[in-house]
Design an enzyme around this catalytic site. Structure first.
Site, short mmCIF file in Angstrom:
data_model
loop_
_atom_site.label_atom_id
_atom_site.label_comp_id
_atom_site.label_asym_id
_atom_site.label_seq_id
_atom_site.Cartn_x
_atom_site.Cartn_y
_atom_site.Cartn_z
N GLY A 195 40.93 94.85 1.33
CA GLY A 195 42.15 94.79 0.41
C GLY A 195 41.95 95.94 -0.73
O GLY A 195 42.66 95.50 -1.80
N SER A 196 41.10 97.04 -0.70
CA SER A 196 41.26 97.80 -1.65
C SER A 196 42.26 98.54 -1.88
O SER A 196 42.66 98.99 -3.22
CB SER A 196 40.02 99.13 -1.27
N ASN A 197 43.45 98.80 -0.90
CA ASN A 197 44.48 99.27 -1.46
C ASN A 197 45.55 98.55 -2.08
O ASN A 197 46.05 98.84 -3.10
CB ASN A 197 45.15 99.82 -0.04
N ARG B 297 47.68 94.04 12.36
CA ARG B 297 48.53 93.44 13.32
C ARG B 297 49.89 94.23 13.37
O ARG B 297 50.65 94.34 12.61
CB ARG B 297 48.72 91.81 12.98
N ASP C 282 52.80 103.45 14.04
CA ASP C 282 52.42 104.38 13.10
C ASP C 282 53.52 105.40 13.18
O ASP C 282 52.97 106.91 13.36
CB ASP C 282 51.02 104.92 13.15
N GLU D 134 44.14 107.52 -0.64
CA GLU D 134 45.07 106.38 -0.15
C GLU D 134 45.53 105.41 -1.30
O GLU D 134 46.54 105.21 -1.54
CB GLU D 134 44.49 105.24 1.04
N HIS E 210 48.43 104.81 6.42
CA HIS E 210 47.54 105.09 7.74
C HIS E 210 46.75 106.18 7.53
O HIS E 210 46.87 107.20 6.75
CB HIS E 210 48.18 105.47 8.94
N LEU F 144 53.78 94.39 14.13
CA LEU F 144 54.72 93.55 13.67
C LEU F 144 55.89 93.36 14.87
O LEU F 144 55.98 94.31 15.75
CB LEU F 144 55.44 93.99 12.52
N ASN G 263 53.83 101.14 5.39
CA ASN G 263 52.28 101.09 5.90
C ASN G 263 51.80 102.36 5.37
O ASN G 263 52.42 103.28 5.08
CB ASN G 263 52.44 101.00 7.22
C1 GAR Z 1 42.72 101.49 5.35
O1 GAR Z 1 41.84 102.78 5.31
C2 GAR Z 1 44.07 101.64 5.67
O2 GAR Z 1 44.59 103.30 5.83
C3 GAR Z 1 43.86 101.51 7.22
O3 GAR Z 1 43.01 100.08 7.05
C4 GAR Z 1 42.09 100.49 6.01
C5 GAR Z 1 42.59 99.34 4.96
O4 GAR Z 1 41.54 99.24 3.91
N1 GAR Z 1 44.76 101.02 7.88
C6 GAR Z 1 45.15 101.56 9.33
O5 GAR Z 1 44.35 102.06 9.89
C7 GAR Z 1 46.45 100.98 9.93
N2 GAR Z 1 46.68 101.48 11.13
P1 GAR Z 1 41.71 98.03 2.60
O6 GAR Z 1 41.79 96.93 3.19
O7 GAR Z 1 40.59 98.47 1.90
O8 GAR Z 1 43.01 98.75 2.04
#
Ligand code: GAR
Length: 196
Positions: A7-9, A86, A140, A169, A104, A88, A102
């Site tokens: 969950g860093s984003n 996951r 994506d 990101e 990516h 959708l 989303n």
């Molecule tokens: C992030 O790098 C995001 O871009 C990627 O998962 C990571 C989640 O990090 N998502 C994908 O690859 C989706 N296709 P986070 O949980 O620290 O936000």
């Protein structure tokens, strides 16, 4: 906001909301599809409301129906996928047309799917980055809102590269959310156009 992992984003967006960088935006509910997502502990620390709907072993449409109901209960206007690993269902996408975002970790359309940073590193590209896009029924694939590019350094490995992409990101996602929340844009075909 939908998460599956650390969950860093989500944290970066929550911090930007707190610091006033995303006026009019609030996190109504964080939903995880796994009980072990580290992001859930962070929600408790940050005082963010959270819910878990376990997806393992459940038919996609049935699980998604629970998530949609929860999002509706919380009157959400935008659905932010933040490391939600996951796919959708078509029903989910139809429930929030052009309101699901989303992020990516590659410059789409290059390297969709899992382990995008490793894919880019292994391919040997010299530039990569991240993409924030609307979610459509293909993986994506939806209309691109924001992209950030970074160079791949000769000294990089997939881990250092991923870390530098993640830094981008954390800024790109809030930028995209601010743009979409402002409503000052139109979509022409595959093109997202800012109005001013
Ligand atoms: C992030 O790098 C995001 O871009 C990627 O998962 C990571 C989640 O990090 N998502 C994908 O690859 C989706 N296709 P986070 O949980 O620290 O936000």
């Amino acid at each position: 906001m939908l998460i599956s992992g650390r969950g860093s984003n989500m944290i970066a967006i929550a911090n930007n909301i707190r610091s006033g960088a995303l006026p009019g935006v609030e996190i109504a509910i964080v939903i995880s599809n796994t009980a072990s997502a580290c992001g859930l502990a962070v929600c408790r620390e940050l005082g963010l409301p959270s819910a878990v709907f376990l997806s393992k072993g459940r038919p996609r449409a049935e699980h998604d129906a629970d998530v949609i109901a929860c999002l509706r209960q919380h009157n959400v206007d935008l659905v932010i996928l933040a490391g939600y690993m996951r796919l959708l269902s078509p029903e989910f996408i139809a429930a929030f047309p052009n309101r699901i975002l989303n992020i990516h970790p590659s410059l789409l359309p290059a390297f969709p799917g899992l382990d995008a940073q490793q894919q880019a590193f292994d391919y040997g590209v010299k530039v990569t980055g991240c993409t924030v896009h609307f979610v459509d029924e293909h993986l994506d694939h939806g209309v691109i809102i924001v992209q950030r590019a970074i160079p791949v350094l000769d000294t990089d490995d997939a881990k250092t590269l991923s870390a530098r992409i993640l830094k981008e990101e954390h800024e790109a996602y809030s930028e995209a959310i601010a743009r979409v929340a402002s409503g000052d844009y139109e979509i022409q075909g595959r093109r997202y156009i800012k109005r001013n």
